[in-house]
Write a protein that holds these residues in place. Structure first.
Motif, PDB file in Angstrom:
ATOM      1  N   GLY A 299      -0.316   1.541  -0.898  1.00 44.35           N
ATOM      2  CA  GLY A 299      -0.493   2.388   0.062  1.00 44.35           C
ATOM      3  C   GLY A 299      -1.539   3.537  -0.253  1.00 44.35           C
ATOM      4  O   GLY A 299      -1.690   3.678  -1.352  1.00 44.35           O
ATOM      5  N   GLU A 300      -2.095   4.023   0.728  1.00 48.84           N
ATOM      6  CA  GLU A 300      -3.127   5.306   0.560  1.00 48.84           C
ATOM      7  C   GLU A 300      -2.340   6.341   1.147  1.00 48.84           C
ATOM      8  O   GLU A 300      -1.617   6.429   2.054  1.00 48.84           O
ATOM      9  N   ASN A 301      -2.548   7.742   0.543  1.00 46.24           N
ATOM     10  CA  ASN A 301      -2.244   8.885   1.242  1.00 46.24           C
ATOM     11  C   ASN A 301      -3.493   9.280   1.930  1.00 46.24           C
ATOM     12  O   ASN A 301      -4.232   8.612   2.286  1.00 46.24           O
ATOM     13  N   GLU A 302      -3.179  10.686   2.743  1.00 47.54           N
ATOM     14  CA  GLU A 302      -4.399  10.936   3.451  1.00 47.54           C
ATOM     15  C   GLU A 302      -5.875  11.257   3.067  1.00 47.54           C
ATOM     16  O   GLU A 302      -6.595  11.199   3.917  1.00 47.54           O
ATOM     17  N   GLN A 303      -5.977  11.419   1.816  1.00 48.77           N
ATOM     18  CA  GLN A 303      -7.208  11.337   1.223  1.00 48.77           C
ATOM     19  C   GLN A 303      -7.902   9.909   0.911  1.00 48.77           C
ATOM     20  O   GLN A 303      -8.879   9.686   0.438  1.00 48.77           O
ATOM     21  N   GLY A 304      -7.066   9.047   1.317  1.00 51.66           N
ATOM     22  CA  GLY A 304      -7.457   7.669   1.031  1.00 51.66           C
ATOM     23  C   GLY A 304      -7.368   7.220  -0.479  1.00 51.66           C
ATOM     24  O   GLY A 304      -7.895   6.171  -0.798  1.00 51.66           O
ATOM     25  N   GLU A 305      -6.568   7.882  -1.349  1.00 50.28           N
ATOM     26  CA  GLU A 305      -6.520   7.635  -2.508  1.00 50.28           C
ATOM     27  C   GLU A 305      -5.173   6.516  -2.583  1.00 50.28           C
ATOM     28  O   GLU A 305      -4.178   6.811  -1.920  1.00 50.28           O
TER      29      GLU A 305
END
Lengths: 162, 105
Positions: free
Chosen positions: B33-39
């Motif tokens: 999965g990714e967080n809001e920053q795309g990491e």
């Protein structure tokens, strides 16, 4: 400078630290349930196909028809809106159930969970799993050394493997 | 910030069977999965859950990443008497642990 001056002292301290940590860990009872730390079958859980996962988890075994297992997934009629939490339920009247495994065919790692039962446990077993996309979900029950395999198809609107 | 939820466990005696329901508070990140920053969020998921009744181990659940967030389990134990202690312990892949305990009333 001081490091170079007395390397033996360094290693002495290091040794003392690791020995005391080990003693601490042992005394705190962490190592008592000895299977707790070591025995997560990573081969089975990181396998990328259903066959590999089953082989790693259960080994070769005689496969029997899965009609004696009742396996429910999702809300009727086998339709999940949100793949992030899909309810599953396994029931069976088979005696001596030793293990239940639940696999999702199209997930990146198919094996979702594996449950080891003792004679104190009775079915049904219920839980929630993630399903990435429309897929076949497989339940495997091992009882008396035989594998009972059954599967259901499931459709998801929102994939749940984030 | 989300309120940190607690692990919950309920046990109920009915028709000479104990129904145990467990709800663990855990994010169950798969590592994909990714967080809001795309990491990418590193994997963090429960690997091993064990259940004891009165000090005797009765059930082991091994979880992969495909177990849903805040995992829920329900199972039956044969027999049971009021006063039985039911304990669940879990360990995740990073070594975090939790215990939930209840007494059968």
């Amino acid at each position: 400078m001081t490091n170079q001056a007395d390397p033996r002292r360094r290693s002495l301290i290091k040794g003392a630290i690791s020995a005391s940590t080990l003693a601490l860990v042992a005394s705190s009872g962490l190592l008592l349930p000895r299977r707790l730390l070591a025995h997560w079958p990573s081969d089975a859980f990181t396998a990328e196909t259903v066959e590999d996962a089953l082989l790693a988890l259960l080994g070769e075994a005689e496969v029997a028809d899965g009609k004696q297992i009742s396996f429910k997934i999702g809300a009727p009629p086998s339709y999940a809106v949100n793949g992030a939490s899909v309810p599953v339920e396994v029931r069976s009247d088979l005696p001596n159930v030793e293990r239940i495994a639940i696999l999702v065919d199209k997930n990146p790692n198919p094996l979702a969970m594996s449950v080891d039962l003792t004679p104190d446990v009775a079915l049904p077993f219920k839980s929630m799993i993630k399903v990435a996309e429309d897929s076949e979900v497989i339940a495997v029950v091992r009882a008396d050394g035989k594998l009972y395999i059954t599967s259901r198809d499931i459709a998801v609107d929102i994939g749940g493997c984030a | 910030m989300a309120i940190k939820a607690r692990d919950r466990i309920r046990a109920k005696l009915k028709d000479e069977q104990t129904t145990v329901r467990v709800l663990l508070a855990h994010p169950m990140h798969t590592g994909r999965g990714e967080n809001e920053q795309g990491e990418l969020i590193p994997a963090e998921f429960i690997q091993d859950i064990r259940c004891w009744r009165n000090g005797k181990e009765v059930l082991t659940i091994k979880c992969g990443t495909a177990t849903a967030r805040n995992p829920y389990f329900s199972f039956q134990l044969t027999g049971g008497a009021s006063g039985d202690k039911i304990m669940v312990r879990w360990v995740d892949n990073l070594g975090a642990k939790g215990i939930a305990e209840t007494t059968l009333s």
